[in-house]
Design an enzyme around this catalytic site. Structure first.
Site, PDB file in Angstrom:
ATOM      1  N   THR A  26       0.849  -1.195   0.000  1.00 33.50           N
ATOM      2  CA  THR A  26       0.000   0.000   0.000  1.00 33.50           C
ATOM      3  C   THR A  26       0.886   1.247   0.000  1.00 33.50           C
ATOM      4  OG1 THR A  26      -1.619  -1.252   1.261  1.00 33.50           O
ATOM      5  CG2 THR A  26      -1.840   1.138   1.338  1.00 33.50           C
ATOM      6  N   GLY A  27       0.398   2.326  -0.615  1.00 27.28           N
ATOM      7  CA  GLY A  27       1.165   3.576  -0.581  1.00 27.28           C
ATOM      8  C   GLY A  27       1.533   4.053  -1.970  1.00 27.28           C
ATOM      9  N   THR A  29       4.556   4.561  -3.430  1.00 25.18           N
ATOM     10  CA  THR A  29       5.641   3.884  -4.151  1.00 25.18           C
ATOM     11  C   THR A  29       5.136   2.567  -4.741  1.00 25.18           C
ATOM     12  OG1 THR A  29       7.067   4.794  -2.423  1.00 25.18           O
ATOM     13  CG2 THR A  29       8.095   3.273  -3.973  1.00 25.18           C
ATOM     14  N   GLY A  84       6.168  -0.486   0.401  1.00 24.49           N
ATOM     15  CA  GLY A  84       6.958   0.667   0.812  1.00 24.49           C
ATOM     16  C   GLY A  84       7.194   0.646   2.309  1.00 24.49           C
ATOM     17  N   ALA A  85       7.819   1.707   2.818  1.00 21.35           N
ATOM     18  CA  ALA A  85       8.045   1.842   4.263  1.00 21.35           C
ATOM     19  C   ALA A  85       8.209   3.321   4.584  1.00 21.35           C
ATOM     20  CB  ALA A  85       9.280   1.062   4.694  1.00 21.35           C
ATOM     21  N   LYS A  96       6.202   1.117   9.413  1.00 20.16           N
ATOM     22  CA  LYS A  96       5.218   1.185   8.346  1.00 20.16           C
ATOM     23  C   LYS A  96       3.877   1.618   8.943  1.00 20.16           C
ATOM     24  CE  LYS A  96       4.747  -2.012   5.357  1.00 20.16           C
ATOM     25  NZ  LYS A  96       4.413  -0.900   4.431  1.00 20.16           N
ATOM     26  N   ARG A  98       1.865   4.537   7.619  1.00 17.69           N
ATOM     27  CA  ARG A  98       1.336   5.875   7.334  1.00 17.69           C
ATOM     28  C   ARG A  98      -0.003   5.752   6.595  1.00 17.69           C
ATOM     29  NH1 ARG A  98       0.474   8.093   3.311  1.00 17.69           N
ATOM     30  NH2 ARG A  98       1.576   6.482   2.158  1.00 17.69           N
ATOM     31  N   GLY A  99      -0.134   4.692   5.784  1.00 16.68           N
ATOM     32  CA  GLY A  99      -1.374   4.479   5.038  1.00 16.68           C
ATOM     33  C   GLY A  99      -2.415   3.688   5.816  1.00 16.68           C
ATOM     34  N   GLU A 105      -0.760  -5.728   6.010  1.00 14.69           N
ATOM     35  CA  GLU A 105       0.597  -5.773   5.441  1.00 14.69           C
ATOM     36  C   GLU A 105       1.457  -6.750   6.236  1.00 14.69           C
ATOM     37  OE1 GLU A 105       0.891  -1.221   3.626  1.00 14.69           O
ATOM     38  OE2 GLU A 105       1.623  -1.592   5.636  1.00 14.69           O
TER      39      GLU A 105
HETATM   40  C1  5RP Z   1       1.026   1.945   4.280  1.00 16.65           C
HETATM   41  C2  5RP Z   1       2.495   1.892   4.380  1.00 16.65           C
HETATM   42  C3  5RP Z   1       3.274   2.451   3.221  1.00 16.65           C
HETATM   43  O1  5RP Z   1       3.932   1.406   2.592  1.00 16.65           O
HETATM   44  C4  5RP Z   1       4.259   3.466   3.713  1.00 16.65           C
HETATM   45  O2  5RP Z   1       3.545   4.490   4.373  1.00 16.65           O
HETATM   46  C5  5RP Z   1       5.069   4.085   2.563  1.00 16.65           C
HETATM   47  O3  5RP Z   1       4.240   4.793   1.706  1.00 16.65           O
HETATM   48  P1  5RP Z   1       4.794   5.671   0.504  1.00 16.65           P
HETATM   49  O4  5RP Z   1       5.389   4.728  -0.486  1.00 16.65           O
HETATM   50  O5  5RP Z   1       3.588   6.412  -0.009  1.00 16.65           O
HETATM   51  O6  5RP Z   1       5.815   6.624   1.075  1.00 16.65           O
HETATM   52  O7  5RP Z   1       3.073   1.396   5.300  1.00 16.65           O
HETATM   53  O8  5RP Z   1       0.412   1.459   5.432  1.00 16.65           O
END
Ligand code: 5RP
Length: 227
Positions: A26-27, A29, A84-85, A96, A98-99, A105
């Site tokens: 998710t996210g 990237t 992503g992370a 991890k 933010r989403g 995950e």
């Molecule tokens: C979602 C996550 C995402 O993978 C993480 O926040 C990175 O997101 P982005 O690629 O938008 O920076 O952990 O729960």
């Protein structure tokens, strides 16, 4: 920054073969990775590839990009997870969430044959928690009690509020998210386990010891870190 994300997403395609079950993270990237993967499938450059989404976001993107979608309970194994992370430390421990998709995950990425992480260089830190809070998914009725309990870890918790909805963020599982700022995280694995021991905590965003490979987008190209 977007170009670095695109570059790691393109590099990640080199890990994908025919006859593969891939967990779709998710996210922003991973969204590029899903787009590129879909293109290869549509152009028949990859065959018998199935995606296991980790969130509503990745499920919708996979369908939009023509990736056949299956759920975790329909597959015998996940060959590779791509996600992503928010932070990566020198031992490849992660923050991890933010989403707000951290629970699904972690459930899926923990079970993957290979867990491949895609980040740009701004996500590399010396110590987890340096920049980002640790998200914790909690049962809604317990949020306040848990927010008080985490204070014994020398931390402050904040209930994550929604941007396009009144009130708190509600996860794909119907729970709330606490964003917890720790003054110092010395042992990520130990903290990950301790947080999950608090009744009412569903899962937390420390992913210690599970990333196998991290692709880092830098201005000088994509670097590969391995455990
Ligand atoms: C979602 C996550 C995402 O993978 C993480 O926040 C990175 O997101 P982005 O690629 O938008 O920076 O952990 O729960």
């Amino acid at each position: 920054m977007e170009e670095l994300k695109r570059a790691v997403a393109r590099e990640a395609l080199k890990f994908i073969e025919d006859d593969t079950v891939i967990s779709l993270g998710t996210g922003s990237t991973t969204a590029y990775f899903i787009e590129y993967l879909g293109k290869l499938i549509m152009e028949e450059e990859l065959e018998d590839v199935y995606g296991v989404p980790t969130s509503h976001q990745s499920r919708l993107l996979a369908i939009e990009n023509g990736i056949p979608v299956v759920s975790l309970d329909e597959v015998d194994a996940i060959d590779i997870a791509v996600d992503g992370a928010d932070e990566v430390d020198p031992s490849l421990n992660l923050i991890k969430g933010r989403g707000a998709a951290l629970t699904m995950e972690k459930i899926i990425e923990y079970r993957a044959g290979t867990f491949l992480v895609l980040v740009d260089e701004s996500k590399l830190v010396e110590r987890l928690g340096q920049r980002m809070p640790v998200p914790i998914e909690v049962i809604p009725a317990a949020w306040r009690a848990i927010a008080e309990e985490v204070e014994v870890f020398n931390a402050e918790a904040e209930l994550r509020m929604a941007a396009k909805k009144d009130g708190p963020v509600v996860t794909d599982n119907g729970n709330f998210i606490l964003d917890v700022r720790f003054h110092r995280i010395d042992d990520p694995l130990d903290l990950e386990i301790e947080l999950n021991n608090i009744p009412g905590v569903v899962e937390n965003g420390i992913f210690a010891d599970i990333a196998d490979v991290v692709l880092v987008g830098t201005k000088d190209g994509v670097k590969r870190l391995e455990r």
